[in-house]
Design an enzyme around this catalytic site. Structure first.
Site, short mmCIF file in Angstrom:
data_model
loop_
_atom_site.label_atom_id
_atom_site.label_comp_id
_atom_site.label_asym_id
_atom_site.label_seq_id
_atom_site.Cartn_x
_atom_site.Cartn_y
_atom_site.Cartn_z
N ASP A 105 15.98 1.68 -2.42
CA ASP A 105 14.58 1.23 -2.39
C ASP A 105 13.95 1.69 -3.70
O ASP A 105 14.65 2.21 -4.57
CB ASP A 105 13.84 1.79 -1.16
CG ASP A 105 12.74 0.86 -0.69
OD1 ASP A 105 11.86 0.53 -1.51
OD2 ASP A 105 12.74 0.45 0.48
N HIS A 109 11.64 -4.18 -4.06
CA HIS A 109 11.93 -2.79 -3.69
C HIS A 109 13.12 -2.24 -4.48
O HIS A 109 13.98 -1.55 -3.92
CB HIS A 109 12.22 -2.70 -2.18
CG HIS A 109 10.98 -2.70 -1.33
ND1 HIS A 109 10.07 -1.66 -1.33
CD2 HIS A 109 10.50 -3.61 -0.45
CE1 HIS A 109 9.08 -1.94 -0.49
NE2 HIS A 109 9.31 -3.12 0.06
N GLU A 117 8.91 -7.98 1.42
CA GLU A 117 7.79 -7.57 0.55
C GLU A 117 8.09 -7.78 -0.94
O GLU A 117 7.91 -6.87 -1.76
CB GLU A 117 7.47 -6.08 0.81
CG GLU A 117 7.04 -5.83 2.24
CD GLU A 117 6.71 -4.36 2.50
OE1 GLU A 117 5.63 -4.12 3.06
OE2 GLU A 117 7.52 -3.49 2.18
C1 ACM Z 1 9.65 -3.38 6.28
O1 ACM Z 1 9.13 -2.62 7.09
N1 ACM Z 1 9.14 -3.49 5.05
C2 ACM Z 1 10.82 -4.17 6.61
#
Ligand code: ACM
Length: 555
Positions: free
Chosen positions: A208, A282, A346
């Protein structure tokens, strides 16, 4: 299977009057998750130093697990006879067998019969035998889970006849090891607790923005640089963790040897590991190490707090896909499971909007907007994953701009009904029920600092994984439910366990037991015994199951 009593020579179910047909609201044994079918009979089997374990040589792993646990706490020598292939119970013996097992129980089902003079677990598969062992252990006093010798306990288990199998095939937990790092032995501790609950999918969120945690031989900077950041971050007390290198940098990573050992540890507990390599967003930690795969060329730093960052790969550079294919190739070699998670959530689109190369790519490919570019990216990765015989899974957003053909969707913000009714498999992990990083109490003053929100034990216990509006013919596409622990606010294992338990215990029952037997009062009763097991195992948990104040484990 009906257990044949070796002394009476008649079927146990007939020889002993059933004292109760077990339902969810009785005073029955504290088994979690509740078995599909259980009859409680008169009498008990008493474990003694002379009790023998009988097992066929192919079923040793479940037997090792059982005898190791029994020997530690009882101190009994408990000899094992491994040449035994029988489907008949043996006097003063615990028999584990696959012989003549009822294949209708499925790939994870088992039968467990306990008579006053014998115990037998019969299952068509090794996974079933393992789950039978878990149930057997829960029928013994909770002290059986002690790592040390316990004296003055009557090691009895009540006579029962159980037929059991899971409701769902995906019974999962996700652990984010990027925001905070949990070392190999800490991960194994969590796997042990999963096994107790008959959970079978461990989703390992390995990369991440805040850290890259998996050694990739071809790209050593991913862990030399991407696994470390300036401090613990997220506004947390630096003393809340010990994950520092000699230079005081916060972080850590798993070597490929570590990963192989964790995969084997999980497999011995019938847990499949689903690795997650986040893309296209991410990805700051990867781009700090290799900025050439970004749109801007950097510079990047690893962010010290949460939020959505601009760490996004450049799809207009073929070298980006070469890099990702190389990374995934090493991931395939390390993780033998069917599923490979590629994130997809995201994704910040501004960088792509502002990139002339990305805009030119969209024009060339006839992509109308950045959502379609995202879908184009994910489809390209999906083809690579499929070509290697694996199945790609991604978060809800992989539906945006069109879902790749063989993709599985992990629903956290919707999309389950749409995906399942177009023939895609779905794992349910909605934020409103399955997010273990949210507070467990409305009274935050007595809780460790958390990300926000509120999900009570009762809320997660009430979860119905199958969406109400999903036509019946597509229900089989709902593989099951998974709880997620994002760790922005969770710097150590003690805190992680507190957030996970007992809410994961509730989800385990949602995933395994029949919907019709769900009963929160009875679950709460059984949970009091589960807490005694946790105490013996050294697992931290939130002791209060109502909204009353609880001890703060972070202090
Ligand atoms: C998430 O909680 N961004 C998958």
């Amino acid at each position: 299977m009906k257990i044949k009593s070796p002394t009476a020579g008649i079927f146990l179910g007939v020889s002993l009057a059933a004292i109760s047909a077990f339902g969810a609201d009785t005073n029955g044994p504290a088994i979690i998750p509740l078995p599909q079918k259980m009859e409680l009979h008169a009498g008990a089997f008493k474990l003694t130093p002379d009790t023998r374990i009988y097992v066929d040589s192919a079923s040793r792993e479940a037997e090792f697990f059982l005898t190791d646990r029994l020997r530690k706490s009882t101190g009994y020598p408990l000899k094992t006879d491994t040449k035994f292939l029988s489907s008949t119970a043996i006097k003063n013996g615990i028999l584990l067998t696959t012989k003549d097992a009822n294949t209708n129980l499925g790939a994870e089902g088992y039968e467990l019969g306990i008579a006053p003079d014998s115990v037998m677990i019969c299952a068509p598969t090794q996974a079933g035998l393992f789950y039978g062992v878990q149930t057997l252990l829960q029928l013994l006093p909770p002290e059986i889970f002690s790592a040390n010798l316990i004296t003055n306990v009557d090691w009895q288990m009540p006579c029962v006849q159980i037929e059991d199998w899971p409701r769902f095939k995906w019974r999962g937990l996700m652990l984010d090891v990027s925001r905070h790092f949990y070392n190999k032995s800490q991960v194994e501790t969590i796997l042990d607790a999963m096994a107790l609950h008959k959970l079978n999918m461990f989703h390992w969120h390995l990369t991440d923005d805040q850290g890259w945690r998996i050694e990739i031989k071809k790209y050593p900077k991913l862990t030399q640089i991407g696994a470390w950041r300036a401090g613990v971050g997220f506004g947390l007390d630096p003393k809340s963790t010990t994950a520092y290198d000699p230079d005081g940098r916060y972080g850590g990573y798993y070597t490929q040897k570590d990963i192989r050992e964790v995969v084997a540890y999980a497999a011995a507990r019938h847990i499949t590991i689903v690795p997650e390599i986040e893309m296209p967003g991410h990805s700051s930690a990867a781009l700090v190490a290799y900025p050439q795969f970004s749109c801007t060329g950097g510079p990047f730093t690893i962010p010290l707090k949460g939020g959505v960052f601009n760490g996004i790969y450049n799809p207009a550079n073929d070298e980006t896909f070469k890099f990702l294919d190389d990374v995934l190739t090493e991931v395939f070699q390390l993780f033998p499971g069917k599923y490979i998670h590629i994130g997809g959530d995201e994704v910040p689109k501004d960088t792509w909007k502002n990139s002339p190369d990305c805009q030119a790519l969209m024009k060339r490919e006839g992509l109308k907007n950045e959502e379609e570019l995202q879908s184009w990216f994910i489809r390209r990765i999906e083809k690579f994953v499929s070509a290697h015989g694996r199945t790609m899974i991604g978060w809800s957003e992989i539906l945006q701009g069109g879902l790749a053909s063989n993709a599985v969707v992990m629903d956290w913000i919707g999309g389950a009904t749409e995906a399942a009714s177009s023939g895609h498999d779905v794992v349910m992990s909605p934020t409103g029920y399955c997010y273990l990083d949210l507070y467990q109490s409305k009274d935050r003053s007595t809780e460790p600092h958390a990300i926000g929100g509120f999900i009570s034990l009762g809320k997660i216990y009430s979860f119905a994984p199958t969406p109400e509006n999903l036509p019946k013919q597509y229900e089989s596409h709902i593989l099951g439910a998974q709880a997620n622990l994002w760790t922005e606010c969770i710097p150590n294992l003690n805190c992680a366990e507190y957030m996970i338990f007992p809410r994961l215990t509730a989800l385990a029952e949602v995933d395994w037991s029949p919907k019709s037997t769900r009963n929160f009062d009875d679950f709460s009763r059984r949970l009091q015994i589960e807490f005694q097991r946790f105490d013996r195992l050294g697992v931290n948990y939130r002791r209060i199951t109502t909204n009353a104040p609880a001890a703060n484990p972070a202090k």
